[in-house]
Design a protein around this motif. Structure first.
Motif, mmCIF file in Angstrom:
data_model
loop_
_atom_site.group_PDB
_atom_site.id
_atom_site.type_symbol
_atom_site.label_atom_id
_atom_site.label_comp_id
_atom_site.label_asym_id
_atom_site.label_seq_id
_atom_site.Cartn_x
_atom_site.Cartn_y
_atom_site.Cartn_z
ATOM 1 N N VAL A 62 0.863 -1.177 0.000
ATOM 2 C CA VAL A 62 0.000 0.000 0.000
ATOM 3 C C VAL A 62 0.904 1.233 0.000
ATOM 4 O O VAL A 62 1.742 1.389 0.894
ATOM 5 N N LEU A 63 0.738 2.096 -0.987
ATOM 6 C CA LEU A 63 1.562 3.298 -1.099
ATOM 7 C C LEU A 63 0.868 4.451 -0.386
ATOM 8 O O LEU A 63 -0.244 4.840 -0.758
ATOM 9 N N CYS A 64 1.523 4.995 0.614
ATOM 10 C CA CYS A 64 0.928 6.058 1.439
ATOM 11 C C CYS A 64 1.591 7.402 1.133
ATOM 12 O O CYS A 64 2.820 7.505 1.126
ATOM 13 N N SER A 65 0.773 8.400 0.929
ATOM 14 C CA SER A 65 1.283 9.716 0.546
ATOM 15 C C SER A 65 1.534 10.624 1.747
ATOM 16 O O SER A 65 2.053 11.729 1.597
ATOM 17 N N SER A 66 1.173 10.167 2.950
ATOM 18 C CA SER A 66 1.421 10.950 4.164
ATOM 19 C C SER A 66 1.403 10.016 5.366
ATOM 20 O O SER A 66 0.818 8.923 5.318
ATOM 21 N N LEU A 67 2.021 10.460 6.456
ATOM 22 C CA LEU A 67 1.971 9.677 7.690
ATOM 23 C C LEU A 67 0.572 9.700 8.283
ATOM 24 O O LEU A 67 0.167 8.750 8.959
ATOM 25 N N ALA A 138 -0.561 9.023 -5.617
ATOM 26 C CA ALA A 138 -1.162 8.513 -4.388
ATOM 27 C C ALA A 138 -1.830 9.632 -3.596
ATOM 28 O O ALA A 138 -2.919 9.450 -3.029
ATOM 29 N N LYS A 139 -1.187 10.794 -3.553
ATOM 30 C CA LYS A 139 -1.728 11.946 -2.822
ATOM 31 C C LYS A 139 -3.050 12.396 -3.442
ATOM 32 O O LYS A 139 -4.043 12.660 -2.730
ATOM 33 N N ALA A 140 -3.093 12.480 -4.761
ATOM 34 C CA ALA A 140 -4.318 12.922 -5.432
ATOM 35 C C ALA A 140 -5.463 11.936 -5.206
ATOM 36 O O ALA A 140 -6.595 12.336 -4.914
ATOM 37 N N LEU A 141 -5.178 10.658 -5.327
ATOM 38 C CA LEU A 141 -6.228 9.653 -5.130
ATOM 39 C C LEU A 141 -6.786 9.713 -3.714
ATOM 40 O O LEU A 141 -7.999 9.636 -3.509
ATOM 41 N N TRP A 142 -5.895 9.839 -2.739
ATOM 42 C CA TRP A 142 -6.340 9.847 -1.342
ATOM 43 C C TRP A 142 -7.094 11.133 -1.010
ATOM 44 O O TRP A 142 -8.156 11.092 -0.372
ATOM 45 N N GLU A 143 -6.576 12.267 -1.449
ATOM 46 C CA GLU A 143 -7.210 13.537 -1.094
ATOM 47 C C GLU A 143 -8.524 13.758 -1.827
ATOM 48 O O GLU A 143 -9.458 14.351 -1.277
#
Length: 259
Positions: A62-67, A138-143
């Motif tokens: 799982v690729l995480c863009s933030s803690l 990853a950041k765009a997908l999560w946010e």
């Protein structure tokens, strides 16, 4: 005819983001240690396994863009969080085997993806600082949609791609809906290495015991078991061993164990 291979410009790749917001799409993306296959649901995972001819017993990545995202998804404790924080602050690629939080599981698509994203112990490998091109996606997908990004190396199982888009193999190249090329970015991470000598993987540490339960905090105790186990060496292994030593009195180096 529009080609499926594009070159990373330094900006978030909007076509990749839009593709992964659709069902069953597969992209190839550069990271610090080579190319990965990235997907976001069960159909994408099935296509990934098919393209790689990969065994299904390994923990999903799982690729995480933030803690903050990681904390929402996975179980950890203060000592584990401190290692992740050191890696984050020093821009060090790091992945660790952790159990999912029950609340975190709600973000996994309810399409059967869970069985492909966890091993038999219900753990996955949660990775940070894997490289700007993928971090942007990853950041765009999560946010935008609280959507997860799942990954695996973009090469036939057991073979490396040498950090070259040409090395991903015909089967993966044919399967991908989009291939983001940036051989220069991959090479820039280990500028003193060649395609033959650079690390092709990131360090992986297990923070769970044999049953998949999170290891207990150590505090000031010594000779504690179970303890963290470094199960795969890779890029920045020297720095990560230092971080482990700063936060744990006991940890093991067992390259290749389980993984």
């Amino acid at each position: 005819m529009k080609t499926k291979q594009v070159t990373w410009t330094g900006e978030p790749h909007q076509e990749a983001i839009q593709l992964l917001q659709q069902e069953g799409k597969v992209i190839v993306c550069p990271t610090k240690v080579g190319y990965i296959i990235a997907v976001s649901d069960k159909k994408g995972l099935e296509r990934k396994f098919s393209a790689k001819n990969r065994k299904r017993n390994k923990p999903g990545v799982v690729l995480c863009s933030s803690l903050e995202q990681l904390q929402e998804l996975a179980e950890w404790n203060d000592e584990i969080a401190a290692v992740y924080q050191d890696c984050w602050d020093n821009d060090v690629l790091f992945g660790a085997i952790l159990p999912w939080k029950e609340a975190g599981k709600t973000y996994i698509p309810q399409d059967g993806a869970q069985e492909l994203m966890m091993d038999t112990r219900a753990t996955s490998c949660f990775v940070i600082k894997f490289g700007v091109p993928g971090e942007q996606i990853a950041k765009a997908l999560w946010e935008e949609k609280r959507q997860l990004l799942f990954a695996s190396s973009a090469n036939p199982s057991g073979k490396g791609n040498r950090g070259l888009v040409e090395g991903i193999g015909e089967q993966i190249a044919a399967e991908a809906d989009l291939i983001i090329e940036s051989n220069d970015y991959v090479a820039s991470i280990q500028p003193d290495k060649t395609a033959e000598t650079r690390y092709e993987q990131g360090v992986m540490v297990s923070f769970v015991d044999a049953s998949g339960k999170l290891i207990p905090q150590q505090g000031t105790q010594r000779s504690i078991t179970p303890a963290p186990v470094l199960i795969r060496k890779g890029l920045a292994v020297d720095k990560i061993q230092l971080f482990l030593s700063e936060h744990f009195n006991s940890w093991d180096y067992r390259h290749g164990e389980y993984y």
